[in-house]
Design an enzyme around this catalytic site. Structure first.
Site, PDB file in Angstrom:
ATOM      1  N   LYS A  13      21.206 -69.605   0.262  1.00  0.00           N
ATOM      2  CA  LYS A  13      19.886 -69.117   0.673  1.00  0.00           C
ATOM      3  C   LYS A  13      19.894 -67.608   0.882  1.00  0.00           C
ATOM      4  O   LYS A  13      19.014 -66.924   0.402  1.00  0.00           O
ATOM      5  CB  LYS A  13      19.432 -69.777   1.978  1.00  0.00           C
ATOM      6  CG  LYS A  13      20.050 -71.120   2.281  1.00  0.00           C
ATOM      7  CD  LYS A  13      19.310 -72.271   1.672  1.00  0.00           C
ATOM      8  CE  LYS A  13      20.076 -73.549   1.938  1.00  0.00           C
ATOM      9  NZ  LYS A  13      19.439 -74.727   1.431  1.00  0.00           N
ATOM     10  N   TRP A  48      19.794 -82.778   9.140  1.00  0.00           N
ATOM     11  CA  TRP A  48      19.761 -82.781   7.663  1.00  0.00           C
ATOM     12  C   TRP A  48      20.320 -84.134   7.221  1.00  0.00           C
ATOM     13  O   TRP A  48      21.437 -84.497   7.614  1.00  0.00           O
ATOM     14  CB  TRP A  48      20.639 -81.624   7.187  1.00  0.00           C
ATOM     15  CG  TRP A  48      20.741 -81.408   5.726  1.00  0.00           C
ATOM     16  CD1 TRP A  48      19.718 -81.245   4.836  1.00  0.00           C
ATOM     17  CD2 TRP A  48      21.962 -81.274   4.979  1.00  0.00           C
ATOM     18  NE1 TRP A  48      20.223 -81.008   3.594  1.00  0.00           N
ATOM     19  CE2 TRP A  48      21.597 -81.025   3.637  1.00  0.00           C
ATOM     20  CE3 TRP A  48      23.319 -81.330   5.290  1.00  0.00           C
ATOM     21  CZ2 TRP A  48      22.536 -80.846   2.625  1.00  0.00           C
ATOM     22  CZ3 TRP A  48      24.250 -81.145   4.299  1.00  0.00           C
ATOM     23  CH2 TRP A  48      23.862 -80.908   2.984  1.00  0.00           C
ATOM     24  N   ASP A  63      27.368 -76.056  11.178  1.00  0.00           N
ATOM     25  CA  ASP A  63      26.825 -75.940   9.834  1.00  0.00           C
ATOM     26  C   ASP A  63      25.911 -74.721   9.857  1.00  0.00           C
ATOM     27  O   ASP A  63      24.934 -74.692  10.609  1.00  0.00           O
ATOM     28  CB  ASP A  63      26.042 -77.219   9.484  1.00  0.00           C
ATOM     29  CG  ASP A  63      25.611 -77.240   8.024  1.00  0.00           C
ATOM     30  OD1 ASP A  63      25.656 -76.179   7.374  1.00  0.00           O
ATOM     31  OD2 ASP A  63      25.232 -78.321   7.536  1.00  0.00           O
TER      32      ASP A  63
HETATM   33  C1  LMR Z   1      17.485 -78.562   2.302  1.00  0.00           C
HETATM   34  O1  LMR Z   1      17.725 -79.064   3.401  1.00  0.00           O
HETATM   35  O2  LMR Z   1      16.395 -78.712   1.744  1.00  0.00           O
HETATM   36  C2  LMR Z   1      18.497 -77.681   1.633  1.00  0.00           C
HETATM   37  O3  LMR Z   1      19.583 -77.480   2.480  1.00  0.00           O
HETATM   38  C3  LMR Z   1      18.892 -78.174   0.290  1.00  0.00           C
HETATM   39  C4  LMR Z   1      19.744 -79.388   0.375  1.00  0.00           C
HETATM   40  O4  LMR Z   1      20.880 -79.341  -0.088  1.00  0.00           O
HETATM   41  O5  LMR Z   1      19.298 -80.415   0.899  1.00  0.00           O
END
Ligand code: LMR
Length: 401
Positions: A246, A130, A211
């Site tokens: 979520k 992420w 996470d």
């Molecule tokens: C995502 O990865 O799309 C979600 O976790 C929202 C975010 O905060 O980025």
């Protein structure tokens, strides 16, 4: 003054969603931000949440500040959910849990805590991960490094390379791991692999930082928290950031927790104190409303049953969209090019589409995917599935260099 402020190029996920919102085309499909939509393409207002909200509305009243660590009853309920049966034995009194502003806030609080109290300077994040992990740890003053994770050939995890890397890291390195439903790849460790990894990080004195933003979206509420069980069994100390955005569909309430599993109960008072200090200098104390709803649902058996059933059907819907997309694409471009879809799980998969193909999908077809090629399967519906599959097939055929 301010003349030298640099232009902000935007966030790869949030800014894209802003563009999507402005797009006037009626056929548009958002497969970018990690948000669950129902069959009608809307964010659900879950029944359990509606009922809990109705019940607590009976005693709405003044809103004093919450303590810096948040609402105690909420954090205990969250602890019981994420640590499960282990809460009362292996974890028990050595866990400190504070309420945070979403899991993003939890990652930031944890990063600051480790930096200021353990003098941690280096973090390892998965390749890929992420995008915000990178930004948060850099903003907290860390050097950010990557460990091998995604295997483009299998669509799974390159576990041997991951273990090789962890074996060489200096003691007290912070290692960020996705507990389940890996974002962005959808490639997960098996339970046996979690056991192996946990034994290694405990032996090497690394600091795992889990996470867990998608509990309930991969296999089940219980199995999605297996990483916590494995780390507890291995005797590791670790951090967990968890989100309720979520699995309660309460994105805008920003409810999460940071839990720290200490070596023993002896460290918990000071650890809690330092977490309070981080909260105070960052946002003082978290907000009330969402935490009250979640606490109500988690601790009221009838509501909890409804919530778990709703979550099960959300997971099943994503799975059916995953299968539906796989079948349509395999039919058109062959199994090998989309073999990753059935092996991955959770809300996301990595399509392998390149930047030009992604741009083409957005410009020509109004289909929005994150620039990395991540697709959010929870944005697919029975109505847009054929359109998305046909458009992706065309994009693959274009094969931009
Ligand atoms: C995502 O990865 O799309 C979600 O976790 C929202 C975010 O905060 O980025």
């Amino acid at each position: 003054m301010f003349r030298n402020v640099e232009y902000y190029h935007g966030d790869p996920i949030y800014s894209l969603f802003e563009e999507f919102e402005k797009d006037p085309r009626t056929e548009k499909v958002s497969l970018s931000v990690g948000v669950y939509c129902n069959e009608g393409g809307s964010i659900p207002y879950m029944k359990a949440v509606q009922r809990a909200e109705h019940e607590i509305s009976q005693d709405f009243g003044p809103r004093p500040y919450l303590p810096m660590e948040g609402m105690h009853a909420f954090s205990v309920a969250a602890q019981e959910l994420i640590f499960g049966n282990y809460h009362n034995n292996t974890a028990g009194d050595r866990v400190v849990t504070v309420q945070t502003v979403g899991a993003t806030g939890a990652v930031r609080v944890g990063a600051d805590f480790l930096k200021h109290n353990l003098n941690c300077n280096n973090v390892w994040i998965s390749d890929f991960t992420w995008e915000t992990h990178d930004d948060i740890f850099k903003a907290s003053g860390y050097q950010v490094n990557r460990y091998p994770y995604y295997d483009v050939h299998t669509g799974g995890v390159n576990f041997n390379a991951l273990i090789d890397c962890l074996e060489k890291l200096p003691t007290h390195s912070v290692v960020v791991l996705h507990a389940c439903a890996h974002n962005p790849t959808g490639a997960e460790l098996s339970n046996t692999e979690w056991d192996t990894l946990s034994a290694l990080v405990a032996k090497r004195g690394l600091i795992p930082f889990l996470d867990m933003a998608y509990q309930g979206f991969s296999k089940s509420l219980e199995n999605d928290a297996y990483a916590l069980r494995a780390l507890l069994n291995a005797g590791a100390s670790f951090l967990v950031a968890n989100s309720f955005s979520k699995n309660f569909s309460l994105y805008g309430e920003r409810v999460g927790n940071l839990s720290i599993v200490c070596p023993s109960a002896a460290q918990t008072t000071n650890v809690l104190g330092q977490l309070k200090a981080v909260a105070r200098r960052t946002y003082s104390s978290p907000p009330t409303h969402g935490a009250r709803i979640i606490e109500k649902v988690l601790t009221t058996p009838a509501l909890r049953m409804i919530w778990e059933q709703e979550l099960d059907s959300m997971r099943a819907r994503i799975q059916s969209m995953r299968t539906g997309l796989y079948e349509r694409l395999a039919d058109k471009v062959g199994h090998d090019r989309v073999a990753y879809l059935p092996v991955q799980s959770g809300m996301f998969s990595f399509t392998g589409l390149n930047a030009e193909q992604i741009k083409w999908l957005r410009n020509e077809k109004a289909i929005y995917l994150v620039g990395s090629g991540r697709i959010c399967l929870a944005g697919l519906t029975p109505t847009n599935l054929d359109y998305v599959a046909e458009s992706m097939t065309l994009a693959m055929g274009l094969g931009f260099a």
